[in-house]
Enzyme design. Structure first.
Site, mmCIF file in Angstrom:
data_model
loop_
_atom_site.group_PDB
_atom_site.id
_atom_site.type_symbol
_atom_site.label_atom_id
_atom_site.label_comp_id
_atom_site.label_asym_id
_atom_site.label_seq_id
_atom_site.Cartn_x
_atom_site.Cartn_y
_atom_site.Cartn_z
ATOM 1 N N THR A 126 22.352 0.270 2.397
ATOM 2 C CA THR A 126 23.093 1.128 3.203
ATOM 3 C C THR A 126 22.874 0.833 4.496
ATOM 4 O O THR A 126 21.939 0.268 5.218
ATOM 5 C CB THR A 126 22.036 2.545 2.759
ATOM 6 O OG1 THR A 126 22.084 2.783 1.296
ATOM 7 C CG2 THR A 126 22.731 3.810 3.605
ATOM 8 N N ARG A 162 18.004 -7.144 8.964
ATOM 9 C CA ARG A 162 19.100 -6.790 7.885
ATOM 10 C C ARG A 162 20.392 -7.286 8.433
ATOM 11 O O ARG A 162 20.627 -7.331 9.602
ATOM 12 C CB ARG A 162 19.143 -5.455 7.531
ATOM 13 C CG ARG A 162 17.794 -5.258 6.555
ATOM 14 C CD ARG A 162 17.819 -3.839 5.812
ATOM 15 N NE ARG A 162 17.268 -2.718 6.722
ATOM 16 C CZ ARG A 162 17.085 -1.572 6.079
ATOM 17 N NH1 ARG A 162 17.275 -1.135 4.870
ATOM 18 N NH2 ARG A 162 16.498 -0.789 6.986
ATOM 19 N N LYS A 186 0.937 -1.330 -0.054
ATOM 20 C CA LYS A 186 -0.039 -0.012 0.107
ATOM 21 C C LYS A 186 0.860 1.177 -0.009
ATOM 22 O O LYS A 186 0.366 2.106 -0.681
ATOM 23 C CB LYS A 186 -0.883 0.188 1.342
ATOM 24 C CG LYS A 186 -2.276 -0.998 1.203
ATOM 25 C CD LYS A 186 -2.945 -1.210 2.384
ATOM 26 C CE LYS A 186 -3.858 0.166 2.457
ATOM 27 N NZ LYS A 186 -4.865 -0.197 3.449
ATOM 28 N N TYR A 240 7.598 -6.121 -1.818
ATOM 29 C CA TYR A 240 8.589 -4.781 -1.919
ATOM 30 C C TYR A 240 8.850 -4.408 -3.230
ATOM 31 O O TYR A 240 8.753 -3.228 -3.750
ATOM 32 C CB TYR A 240 9.508 -4.964 -1.146
ATOM 33 C CG TYR A 240 10.515 -3.944 -0.891
ATOM 34 C CD1 TYR A 240 10.137 -2.620 -0.164
ATOM 35 C CD2 TYR A 240 11.783 -3.756 -1.115
ATOM 36 C CE1 TYR A 240 11.016 -1.624 0.141
ATOM 37 C CE2 TYR A 240 12.757 -2.891 -0.771
ATOM 38 C CZ TYR A 240 12.155 -1.604 -0.266
ATOM 39 O OH TYR A 240 13.061 -0.623 0.057
HETATM 40 N N1 UDP Z 1 21.686 -12.301 5.749
HETATM 41 C C1 UDP Z 1 22.596 -13.264 6.482
HETATM 42 N N2 UDP Z 1 22.175 -13.289 7.882
HETATM 43 C C2 UDP Z 1 21.310 -12.453 8.429
HETATM 44 C C3 UDP Z 1 20.473 -11.427 7.609
HETATM 45 C C4 UDP Z 1 20.816 -11.301 6.251
HETATM 46 O O1 UDP Z 1 23.070 -13.849 5.981
HETATM 47 O O2 UDP Z 1 21.193 -12.692 9.749
HETATM 48 C C5 UDP Z 1 21.904 -11.971 4.285
HETATM 49 C C6 UDP Z 1 20.632 -11.934 3.563
HETATM 50 O O3 UDP Z 1 20.249 -13.511 3.155
HETATM 51 C C7 UDP Z 1 21.088 -11.350 2.284
HETATM 52 C C8 UDP Z 1 22.240 -10.503 2.829
HETATM 53 O O4 UDP Z 1 22.486 -11.073 4.046
HETATM 54 O O5 UDP Z 1 21.791 -12.369 1.425
HETATM 55 C C9 UDP Z 1 21.633 -8.983 2.940
HETATM 56 O O6 UDP Z 1 20.459 -9.127 3.676
HETATM 57 P P1 UDP Z 1 19.680 -7.936 4.086
HETATM 58 O O7 UDP Z 1 18.668 -8.407 5.109
HETATM 59 O O8 UDP Z 1 20.425 -6.989 5.036
HETATM 60 O O9 UDP Z 1 19.064 -7.108 2.916
HETATM 61 P P2 UDP Z 1 18.855 -7.315 1.319
HETATM 62 O O10 UDP Z 1 20.334 -6.992 0.591
HETATM 63 O O11 UDP Z 1 18.642 -8.936 1.143
HETATM 64 O O12 UDP Z 1 17.651 -6.657 0.910
#
Ligand code: UDP
Length: 320
Positions: free
Chosen positions: A182, A193, A98, A152
């Protein structure tokens, strides 16, 4: 009474990680800022320092609903509201769709009504799990529309389409920034993240949860660099999308090793399943940003990560 010449900016998502840093920058540039946030993923701790500031107003509102602002003069509308971490948009799939769709329509309508410049916070997720590497703005992407991340990715792709339609049909002065990964102070410790996850785990002496085998790559940009680029874009007369991010690419395993080294933790790595549709590679081609905005990132990885670790140490000491 603000001077008539003082620029007025609206920032949606103003209590979020990037929205709050953007607000600080705009205030420093002499703007008056009206921040709007419904606080579903934003945090008032990010804007506490602005309380009482005469150039700042905060409105708690969900921008997926109609936005009414009595101000006659609004010069810039920055649409930065959205859940933005994979865990957030898995938990909030419909609000995510949304705010990217209805929220973008409402904020574009506001910009049109006030004859303001509109800046859309888009994302590298429009490229999905990319088949071209690094990603240039003319790559159309590889997105699974019905996967868990689709809420998203497709919302932001729709938001870009809507923004270009308002530009072409209504002649609104619009800009689109595609934001790559970022990091920096004010990220939510538990937003899932990788940056807050690994730093939080390292500081707590818990294992770092690497998803998959950790060979997937990301390229991390420090928040202040990103905000510099966004400000330059807002002041430019460029209407096509612009990638902003740091091209320094690393695997997630390398990133985990760096966090272990820099924090000095005794934590080990714990491998967990890879989330569905997790992009295998991601790196911005920033040729366009260099040419059009005279911009490139300046903060090196170690410096940015150390500042971020300091922030999370304080956040862990006084949870909010
Ligand atoms: N990731 C990970 N362990 C975590 C969180 C994320 O290995 O606890 C990995 C995730 O699978 C991705 C990358 O880190 O490949 C970045 O993930 P994030 O959630 O920061 O954002 P994305 O770039 O995927 O939007």
């Amino acid at each position: 009474m603000p001077a008539r010449s003082q620029p007025v900016s609206v920032v949606t998502g103003g209590a979020g990680f990037l929205g709050s840093h953007l607000t600080d920058r705009l205030l420093a540039e002499g703007h008056r800022v009206i921040a709007i946030d419904n606080l579903i993923t934003g945090n008032t701790a990010n804007i506490g320092h602005l309380a009482g500031s005469e150039n700042y107003r905060f409105i708690k509102h969900n921008v997926s609903n109609f936005i009414f602002l009595p101000e006659e003069k609004i010069d810039y509308v920055f649409h930065f509201a959205s859940p933005a971490s994979p865990i957030d948009y898995l938990e909030l799939p419909i609000p995510t769709l949304k705010v990217g769709a209805l929220g973008t329509h409402n904020t574009l309508g506001l910009a049109k009504d006030k004859k303001a410049t509109f800046i859309l916070a888009s994302t590298s997720e429009v490229y999905g799990d990319p088949l071209e590497h690094p990603q240039r703005e003319d790559y159309w992407g590889n997105v699974n529309p019905i996967g868990p991340r689709g809420v998203y990715d497709e919302a932001k792709r729709f938001a870009e389409a809507m923004t270009m339609a308002y530009h072409r049909y209504h002649r609104v002065d619009t800009k689109i920034v595609r934001i790559f990964n970022t990091y920096g102070p004010r990220m939510r410790l538990r937003d899932g993240r990788v940056v807050p996850a690994f730093i939080g785990q390292a500081l707590n002496g818990q294992p770092l949860t690497v998803f998959g085998d950790g060979s997937q790559t990301r390229s991390f940009c420090y928040a202040s660099d990103l905000i510099d680029g966004i400000f330059n874009l807002a002041m430019s007369d460029y209407h096509e999308p612009v990638n902003l991010g740091n091209p320094r690419e690393m695997t997630i395993k390398q990133f985990a090793d760096e966090i272990i080294r820099i924090t000095g933790t005794r934590s080990k790595i714990d491998y967990k399943p890879l989330p569905v549709d997790d992009p295998k590679v991601r790196q911005p081609d920033i040729t366009r940003a260099k040419e059009v905005l005279d911009w490139q990132p300046r903060v090196d990885f170690e410096e940015g990560i150390k500042k971020t670790i300091e922030y999370f140490k304080e956040a862990l000491a006084s949870p909010r």
